[in-house]
Design a protein around this motif. Sequence first.
Motif, PDB file in Angstrom:
ATOM      1  N   GLY A 246       0.775  -1.235   0.000  1.00  0.00           N
ATOM      2  CA  GLY A 246       0.000   0.000   0.000  1.00  0.00           C
ATOM      3  C   GLY A 246       0.803   1.279   0.000  1.00  0.00           C
ATOM      4  O   GLY A 246       0.265   2.343   0.315  1.00  0.00           O
TER       5      GLY A 246
ATOM      6  N   LYS B 152       2.807   4.552  -1.598  1.00  0.00           N
ATOM      7  CA  LYS B 152       2.381   5.506  -2.631  1.00  0.00           C
ATOM      8  C   LYS B 152       3.603   6.206  -3.222  1.00  0.00           C
ATOM      9  O   LYS B 152       4.380   6.811  -2.488  1.00  0.00           O
ATOM     10  CB  LYS B 152       1.425   6.534  -2.035  1.00  0.00           C
ATOM     11  CG  LYS B 152       0.114   5.920  -1.579  1.00  0.00           C
ATOM     12  CD  LYS B 152      -0.826   6.987  -1.060  1.00  0.00           C
ATOM     13  CE  LYS B 152      -2.188   6.462  -0.662  1.00  0.00           C
ATOM     14  NZ  LYS B 152      -2.305   5.180  -0.116  1.00  0.00           N
TER      15      LYS B 152
ATOM     16  N   LYS C 142       3.616   1.886   3.449  1.00  0.00           N
ATOM     17  CA  LYS C 142       2.262   1.592   3.910  1.00  0.00           C
ATOM     18  C   LYS C 142       1.955   2.168   5.293  1.00  0.00           C
ATOM     19  O   LYS C 142       0.794   2.264   5.680  1.00  0.00           O
ATOM     20  CB  LYS C 142       2.008   0.088   3.890  1.00  0.00           C
ATOM     21  CG  LYS C 142       2.860  -0.716   4.859  1.00  0.00           C
ATOM     22  CD  LYS C 142       2.566  -2.200   4.704  1.00  0.00           C
ATOM     23  CE  LYS C 142       3.422  -3.067   5.596  1.00  0.00           C
ATOM     24  NZ  LYS C 142       3.066  -4.489   5.403  1.00  0.00           N
TER      25      LYS C 142
END
Length: 161
Positions: free
Chosen positions: A101, A103, A113
């Motif tokens: 997760g 970015k 994450k």
Amino acid sequence: MKPFGICLWFDSEAEDAAKFYTSIFKDGRIGTIARFGKEGFEHHGKPEGSVMTVDFTANGQKFVAVNGGPIFKFNESISLMVYCDTQAQIDEYWEKLMAGGGKPQQCGWLKDKFGLSWQVVPTIMDEMQKDGTPEQVKRVMAEMYKMVKFDIETLKRAYKG
């Protein structure tokens, strides 16, 4: 004088974060895990026996992860830098830090994450900026600003003109 240590504040993910980071970097290992007791419950509000802090080492750097609650969040005002000699290293660390997760962000930065900012940067950038002519540095910087994950070959081509 001892070197600096780094304390990372999490809501309740300190142990998971320590496991994540030690799995990515060489010589990663978890040290002492301290747990909350009954003492201070009125201040910390954490269940007795839950993880308070996790000491860990990643790539020779010592860290403490603390479960301090949701009061403070990571932001871009501080980041950790991973210096890489090869594109394979950049790709590997980028992929591992993005797992679960993360970015991507501009100029080699990403948030993992847990929300911690990292910059995965080629070591050759320092050499180019230090040894290059003003025109070479300008070309490299122009390419850098177009990138999310760094591409060493593109930077080298810009440097050569």
